[in-house]
Motif scaffolding. Sequence first.
Motif, PDB file in Angstrom:
ATOM      1  N   ILE A  64       8.307   6.999  -4.634  1.00 49.20           N
ATOM      2  CA  ILE A  64       8.780   6.697  -6.060  1.00 49.20           C
ATOM      3  C   ILE A  64       8.496   5.060  -6.281  1.00 49.20           C
ATOM      4  O   ILE A  64       8.860   4.484  -7.086  1.00 49.20           O
ATOM      5  N   VAL A  65       7.489   4.460  -5.510  1.00 52.19           N
ATOM      6  CA  VAL A  65       7.046   3.265  -5.807  1.00 52.19           C
ATOM      7  C   VAL A  65       5.360   3.247  -5.857  1.00 52.19           C
ATOM      8  O   VAL A  65       4.867   4.062  -5.328  1.00 52.19           O
ATOM      9  N   SER A  66       4.859   2.055  -6.345  1.00 50.91           N
ATOM     10  CA  SER A  66       3.486   1.959  -6.380  1.00 50.91           C
ATOM     11  C   SER A  66       3.218   0.504  -5.827  1.00 50.91           C
ATOM     12  O   SER A  66       4.008  -0.294  -5.769  1.00 50.91           O
ATOM     13  N   GLU A  67       1.757   0.338  -5.464  1.00 56.82           N
ATOM     14  CA  GLU A  67       1.324  -0.723  -5.092  1.00 56.82           C
ATOM     15  C   GLU A  67       1.692  -1.919  -6.089  1.00 56.82           C
ATOM     16  O   GLU A  67       1.442  -1.794  -7.224  1.00 56.82           O
ATOM     17  N   GLY A  68       2.056  -3.090  -5.549  1.00 55.61           N
ATOM     18  CA  GLY A  68       2.285  -4.119  -6.603  1.00 55.61           C
ATOM     19  C   GLY A  68       3.579  -4.480  -7.008  1.00 55.61           C
ATOM     20  O   GLY A  68       4.087  -5.392  -7.480  1.00 55.61           O
ATOM     21  N   ASN A  69       4.632  -3.326  -6.737  1.00 52.41           N
ATOM     22  CA  ASN A  69       5.748  -3.298  -6.967  1.00 52.41           C
ATOM     23  C   ASN A  69       6.788  -3.992  -6.180  1.00 52.41           C
ATOM     24  O   ASN A  69       6.740  -3.921  -4.952  1.00 52.41           O
TER      25      ASN A  69
ATOM     26  N   VAL B  27       2.465   6.816   3.655  1.00 50.45           N
ATOM     27  CA  VAL B  27       2.796   5.731   4.475  1.00 50.45           C
ATOM     28  C   VAL B  27       2.982   4.713   3.585  1.00 50.45           C
ATOM     29  O   VAL B  27       2.066   4.258   2.564  1.00 50.45           O
ATOM     30  N   VAL B  28       4.115   4.071   3.361  1.00 50.59           N
ATOM     31  CA  VAL B  28       4.443   2.964   2.498  1.00 50.59           C
ATOM     32  C   VAL B  28       4.607   1.666   3.182  1.00 50.59           C
ATOM     33  O   VAL B  28       5.384   1.836   4.108  1.00 50.59           O
ATOM     34  N   VAL B  29       3.657   0.616   2.739  1.00 55.86           N
ATOM     35  CA  VAL B  29       3.502  -0.626   3.343  1.00 55.86           C
ATOM     36  C   VAL B  29       4.213  -1.608   2.713  1.00 55.86           C
ATOM     37  O   VAL B  29       3.970  -1.872   1.386  1.00 55.86           O
ATOM     38  N   ILE B  30       5.373  -2.201   2.993  1.00 56.74           N
ATOM     39  CA  ILE B  30       5.890  -3.339   2.073  1.00 56.74           C
ATOM     40  C   ILE B  30       5.710  -4.650   2.789  1.00 56.74           C
ATOM     41  O   ILE B  30       5.851  -4.977   4.065  1.00 56.74           O
ATOM     42  N   LYS B  31       5.251  -5.942   1.959  1.00 54.00           N
ATOM     43  CA  LYS B  31       4.951  -7.144   2.605  1.00 54.00           C
ATOM     44  C   LYS B  31       6.259  -8.003   2.203  1.00 54.00           C
ATOM     45  O   LYS B  31       6.668  -7.823   1.373  1.00 54.00           O
TER      46      LYS B  31
ATOM     47  N   ALA C 214       0.852  -1.115  -0.150  1.00 54.86           N
ATOM     48  CA  ALA C 214       0.060   0.077  -0.149  1.00 54.86           C
ATOM     49  C   ALA C 214       0.989   1.266   0.139  1.00 54.86           C
ATOM     50  O   ALA C 214       1.811   1.254   0.448  1.00 54.86           O
ATOM     51  N   VAL C 215       0.354   2.416  -0.557  1.00 55.10           N
ATOM     52  CA  VAL C 215       0.971   3.731  -0.574  1.00 55.10           C
ATOM     53  C   VAL C 215      -0.294   4.478  -0.386  1.00 55.10           C
ATOM     54  O   VAL C 215      -0.949   4.770  -1.046  1.00 55.10           O
ATOM     55  N   SER C 216      -0.191   5.229   0.889  1.00 57.75           N
ATOM     56  CA  SER C 216      -1.301   6.178   1.278  1.00 57.75           C
ATOM     57  C   SER C 216      -0.686   7.445   1.641  1.00 57.75           C
ATOM     58  O   SER C 216       0.441   7.593   2.203  1.00 57.75           O
ATOM     59  N   GLY C 217      -1.612   8.551   1.126  1.00 60.70           N
ATOM     60  CA  GLY C 217      -0.898   9.919   1.587  1.00 60.70           C
ATOM     61  C   GLY C 217      -1.983  10.858   1.959  1.00 60.70           C
ATOM     62  O   GLY C 217      -3.081  10.532   1.932  1.00 60.70           O
ATOM     63  N   SER C 218      -1.621  11.998   2.457  1.00 56.44           N
ATOM     64  CA  SER C 218      -2.581  13.019   2.814  1.00 56.44           C
ATOM     65  C   SER C 218      -2.235  14.318   2.187  1.00 56.44           C
ATOM     66  O   SER C 218      -1.363  14.378   1.130  1.00 56.44           O
ATOM     67  N   ASP C 219      -3.013  15.194   2.378  1.00 56.32           N
ATOM     68  CA  ASP C 219      -2.729  16.570   1.611  1.00 56.32           C
ATOM     69  C   ASP C 219      -1.561  17.272   2.026  1.00 56.32           C
ATOM     70  O   ASP C 219      -1.102  17.904   1.002  1.00 56.32           O
ATOM     71  N   ASN C 220      -0.666  17.015   2.860  1.00 59.10           N
ATOM     72  CA  ASN C 220       0.308  17.711   3.478  1.00 59.10           C
ATOM     73  C   ASN C 220       1.610  16.872   3.224  1.00 59.10           C
ATOM     74  O   ASN C 220       2.650  16.991   3.564  1.00 59.10           O
ATOM     75  N   ASN C 221       1.441  15.932   1.981  1.00 55.77           N
ATOM     76  CA  ASN C 221       2.556  15.163   1.618  1.00 55.77           C
ATOM     77  C   ASN C 221       3.101  14.158   2.697  1.00 55.77           C
ATOM     78  O   ASN C 221       4.234  13.660   2.543  1.00 55.77           O
ATOM     79  N   PHE C 222       2.220  13.776   3.561  1.00 53.36           N
ATOM     80  CA  PHE C 222       2.726  12.647   4.611  1.00 53.36           C
ATOM     81  C   PHE C 222       2.307  11.398   4.118  1.00 53.36           C
ATOM     82  O   PHE C 222       1.188  11.098   3.859  1.00 53.36           O
TER      83      PHE C 222
END
Length: 248
Positions: free
Chosen positions: A202-207, A182-186, A172-180
């Motif tokens: 600089i990564v996307s879900e599924g990479n 959270v990147v989750v790697i399994k 997952a890659v989730s973000g907010s309006d203030n550029n914060f």
Amino acid sequence: MNSIKSYLRNVYIIFLSAVSALFFLGGCATQKEKTEIPLLKEKPVASEEPQKAMTTYTIMKGDTLWRISKNYGVSVESIVAANQIKDIRDLKIGQKITIPSNNVSYTYSNPTVSAMPSQNRVVSSKGFIWPVKGDIVSHFNQTRNGKKFMGISIQPHSRQEIVAAKKGTVEAVSGSDNNFYVVVIKHDGEVRTLYGVHCIPIVSEGNYIEQGQTIATFDPLTKESSTKEIHFKIYVKDKPVNPVSYLP
């Protein structure tokens, strides 16, 4: 008899003159070829020079800016700046981007440098590396803002990028309006790592991500050191564990 000898002598002289003329002409042709060969070799070199300035690349399925930057030997920041990319997650298949020359500088006001390859980093006995080098400013199970923080906060040293602590797949890659973001790697063994920071992912879900691969760069507009803290968590079978016991 004398007339015959005189005739033969004249024929012989004419023959020698003809042979000499042919040899001379042949030598000139050979010399002419030698002067033309270097000219033919110089033309392609001159025509290739303008192509080094920049290249156009078409985004394909599974592409990430990290992989593209490594293939072309150009920093991620240069590609982002040259194309005015605001959200790296918005890369689309078929989209054309400009790859600047590695001799041309396209940087922000506070550029970062490429992360060191994982082979140059210390790996713990549990197979993890630090996502950045820095100081721990908040410890596991410490109360923050009235809540227990189930991770650690790292104040990174200057000029770094955020890298994957272990190889795995971006979940997952989730973000907010203030550029914060959270990147989750399994990872294997029902393990997950979470990276929360003001950054440009600089990564996307599924990479698929290698250990030590850059997953995000610091937001160049972020000035305050406190907003550059990285909130790093490790979950094993969906339960938070102390990252310090997993890091070298």
